[in-house]
Design a protein around this motif. Structure first.
Motif, PDB file in Angstrom:
ATOM      1  N   UNK A 115       0.840  -1.199   0.000  1.00 52.82           N
ATOM      2  CA  UNK A 115       0.000   0.000   0.000  1.00 52.82           C
ATOM      3  C   UNK A 115       0.877   1.251   0.000  1.00 52.82           C
ATOM      4  N   UNK A 116       1.951   1.220   0.744  1.00 45.85           N
ATOM      5  CA  UNK A 116       2.860   2.375   0.778  1.00 45.85           C
ATOM      6  C   UNK A 116       3.435   2.665  -0.609  1.00 45.85           C
ATOM      7  N   UNK A 117       3.718   1.612  -1.356  1.00 46.36           N
ATOM      8  CA  UNK A 117       4.246   1.819  -2.706  1.00 46.36           C
ATOM      9  C   UNK A 117       3.209   2.474  -3.617  1.00 46.36           C
ATOM     10  N   UNK A 118       1.930   2.179  -3.422  1.00 49.42           N
ATOM     11  CA  UNK A 118       0.889   2.806  -4.241  1.00 49.42           C
ATOM     12  C   UNK A 118       0.688   4.266  -3.854  1.00 49.42           C
ATOM     13  N   UNK A 119       0.816   4.588  -2.564  1.00 55.17           N
ATOM     14  CA  UNK A 119       0.838   6.009  -2.183  1.00 55.17           C
ATOM     15  C   UNK A 119       2.026   6.688  -2.856  1.00 55.17           C
ATOM     16  N   UNK A 130       7.292   6.390   2.844  1.00 55.16           N
ATOM     17  CA  UNK A 130       5.924   6.763   3.211  1.00 55.16           C
ATOM     18  C   UNK A 130       5.495   5.967   4.433  1.00 55.16           C
ATOM     19  N   UNK A 131       4.850   6.622   5.362  1.00 53.44           N
ATOM     20  CA  UNK A 131       4.181   5.955   6.484  1.00 53.44           C
ATOM     21  C   UNK A 131       2.680   6.124   6.306  1.00 53.44           C
ATOM     22  N   UNK A 132       1.928   5.080   6.647  1.00 54.23           N
ATOM     23  CA  UNK A 132       0.468   5.145   6.615  1.00 54.23           C
ATOM     24  C   UNK A 132      -0.032   5.618   7.971  1.00 54.23           C
ATOM     25  N   UNK A 278      -1.411   9.632   5.209  1.00 58.36           N
ATOM     26  CA  UNK A 278      -0.034   9.233   4.936  1.00 58.36           C
ATOM     27  C   UNK A 278       0.914  10.370   5.271  1.00 58.36           C
ATOM     28  N   UNK A 279       2.160   9.987   5.475  1.00 52.03           N
ATOM     29  CA  UNK A 279       3.244  10.933   5.745  1.00 52.03           C
ATOM     30  C   UNK A 279       4.457  10.513   4.939  1.00 52.03           C
ATOM     31  N   UNK A 280       4.995  11.433   4.168  1.00 48.52           N
ATOM     32  CA  UNK A 280       6.264  11.236   3.445  1.00 48.52           C
ATOM     33  C   UNK A 280       7.335  12.071   4.124  1.00 48.52           C
ATOM     34  N   UNK A 281       8.531  11.482   4.289  1.00 46.06           N
ATOM     35  CA  UNK A 281       9.694  12.245   4.745  1.00 46.06           C
ATOM     36  C   UNK A 281      10.858  11.916   3.824  1.00 46.06           C
ATOM     37  N   UNK A 322      -8.340   2.015   0.777  1.00 43.90           N
ATOM     38  CA  UNK A 322      -7.336   2.993   0.351  1.00 43.90           C
ATOM     39  C   UNK A 322      -6.599   2.486  -0.881  1.00 43.90           C
ATOM     40  N   UNK A 323      -6.247   1.218  -0.865  1.00 44.23           N
ATOM     41  CA  UNK A 323      -5.528   0.637  -1.996  1.00 44.23           C
ATOM     42  C   UNK A 323      -6.343   0.767  -3.286  1.00 44.23           C
TER      43      UNK A 323
END
Length: 432
Positions: A115-119, A130-132, A278-281, A322-323
């Motif tokens: 799921x993180x890869x799709x975000x 990415x963190x969910x 989600x959170x991206x850093x 979400x996916x």
């Protein structure tokens, strides 16, 4: 009638039923089949495409929903994924044997890399970056509470920031003595350069963070995030972008943007289930953020973003939805969505300019506009405008303050006819 004691005695003496043999392969529905739009939609030309796409949403045909800035309406494929997975879990959870090769029935303890890869595909980031989370407020707080900020360190914020994009810093100010330097944003701003100058003028040698809205919630101001993130990096300042109103609305590319952090609420413009985020850093900075909600992987340095999604038992059915929402978005394409909804918003703004007493409150500079417009009818409270549109034509917008105006956001389930209906109703109201 037998006594209670006799009844209990009969239970203890009853022979135990034989335990059925474990089935070799329990029949479990597969919850991860990719959701696709019907082929009849993909094959259409542009006008027919959007008309057919509207059928994938369950909003009644006579209602026009223009409040995606609060909540998006999920398409059928997303609703179906959540409902079917909920039923699957409650029906089949006895089959879960905790073996590594078996699907899990909840989330909150697992990396969920797929799921993180799709975000990441939506925002142009690696899935491991990415963190969910549960929503944008979680993402903001993980950064605000996790950074090592000392008393006297400064955070630049705007006076129009959504609480979910700011209040974590207010908490740090009260608890740890950091200093918030608040920008007063013109209403509306004249140009991107004016917004950049406001951030620079508020910055000192003690500034550690710029909290930047990508699109502000109440005024629909589109900030020049690329320029701001570049200037922040040149000064060693964290650029933390609130993407709650932009992910799924605009084409987002966090690598090109150059931000240090970007957080979002997919339940808005990405049309995902409510309660997803989600959170991206940026990879180089992930280890600078402490985990402040700790579970078993709180100090995982091999997957630093996994630390920030360790929140205990969560609803896996929402992640399945979400996916599907991410797949739905990717199949249409971010560029195509942005062109469509910006075209509808431009149609609205052009129509508003022709209505006496109508005043656009959000920016009109082309680099500061988005698919949301804030406007008012002079002399009429915004709450009355909101109610008029609904009562007279089943058009839903949202008042953002009686003296400010209504927020009117166009998305892919809207049409030119719905925009025109709203304009006709507004013209009628202005004549009164």
């Amino acid at each position: 009638m037998p006594s209670r004691r006799a009844f209990l005695t009969s239970l203890t003496l009853a022979p135990l039923a034989p335990i059925p043999a474990k089935p070799e392969s329990p029949t479990l529905p597969e919850p991860t089949d990719p959701g696709r739009m019907p082929s009849r939609i993909r094959a259409q030309d542009e006008a027919d495409f959007w008309r057919e796409l509207r059928r994938e949403f369950t909003i009644p045909r006579h209602e026009a929903f223009f409040n995606t800035g609060t909540l998006g309406a999920s398409p059928k494929v997303v609703q179906q994924a959540v409902i079917e997975h909920l039923r699957h879990v409650d029906r089949d959870l006895a089959h879960w044997d905790y073996q590594p090769d078996h699907e899990q029935f909840f989330t909150g303890y697992f990396p969920e890399l797929r799921v993180r890869e799709k975000v990441g595909a939506v925002i142009n980031a690696a899935g491991r970056d990415v963190a969910l989370t549960q929503n944008a407020t979680f993402g903001m707080n993980f950064v605000a509470q996790g950074l090592d900020l000392a008393p006297g360190d400064e955070v630049v914020v705007t006076d129009q920031a959504h609480p979910g994009g700011r209040k974590g810093y207010d908490l740090r100010a009260k608890r740890h003595g950091i200093v918030l330097r608040e920008i007063v944003v013109p209403d509306p701003p004249e140009s991107p350069e004016q917004l950049v100058r406001l951030f620079l003028d508020a910055t000192t040698e003690r500034t550690r963070v710029w909290a930047i809205p990508h699109i502000s919630s109440a005024r629909a101001i589109r900030y020049p995030v690329g320029t701001l993130c570049r200037l922040a990096r040149e000064r060693g300042i964290w650029s933390v972008v609130d993407g709650a109103q932009s992910a799924g609305h605009l084409r987002v590319d966090v690598r090109a943007m150059g931000c240090d952090a970007f957080f979002g609420s997919p339940h808005k413009w990405l049309l995902a289930p409510k309660g997803t985020g989600f959170l991206y850093i940026r990879p180089e900075r992930q280890r600078e953020v402490w985990a402040t909600l700790a579970s078993g992987e709180w100090d995982n340095q091999d997957d630093p973003m996994f630390r920030l999604m360790q929140y205990g038992t969560g609803n896996l059915s929402l992640l399945r939805g979400l996916e599907k929402a991410l797949e739905f978005h990717l199949e249409i394409g971010s560029d195509r969505i942005e062109r469509r909804i910006m075209g509808l918003a431009d149609r609205l703004r052009t129509g508003l300019a022709a209505i006496p007493r109508a005043r656009i409150v959000s920016p009109t500079h082309p680099e500061l506009t988005c698919a949301t417009t804030v406007y008012r009818i002079d002399g009429i409270p915004a709450g009355r405008v909101q109610d008029w549109l609904w009562e007279r034509g089943r058009v839903r917008v949202r008042s953002v303050g009686d003296t400010v105006g209504v927020r009117h956001g166009c998305h892919i389930y809207n049409s030119e006819a719905e925009v025109d209906r709203a304009l006709e109703l507004l013209a009628e109201l202005a004549r009164t």
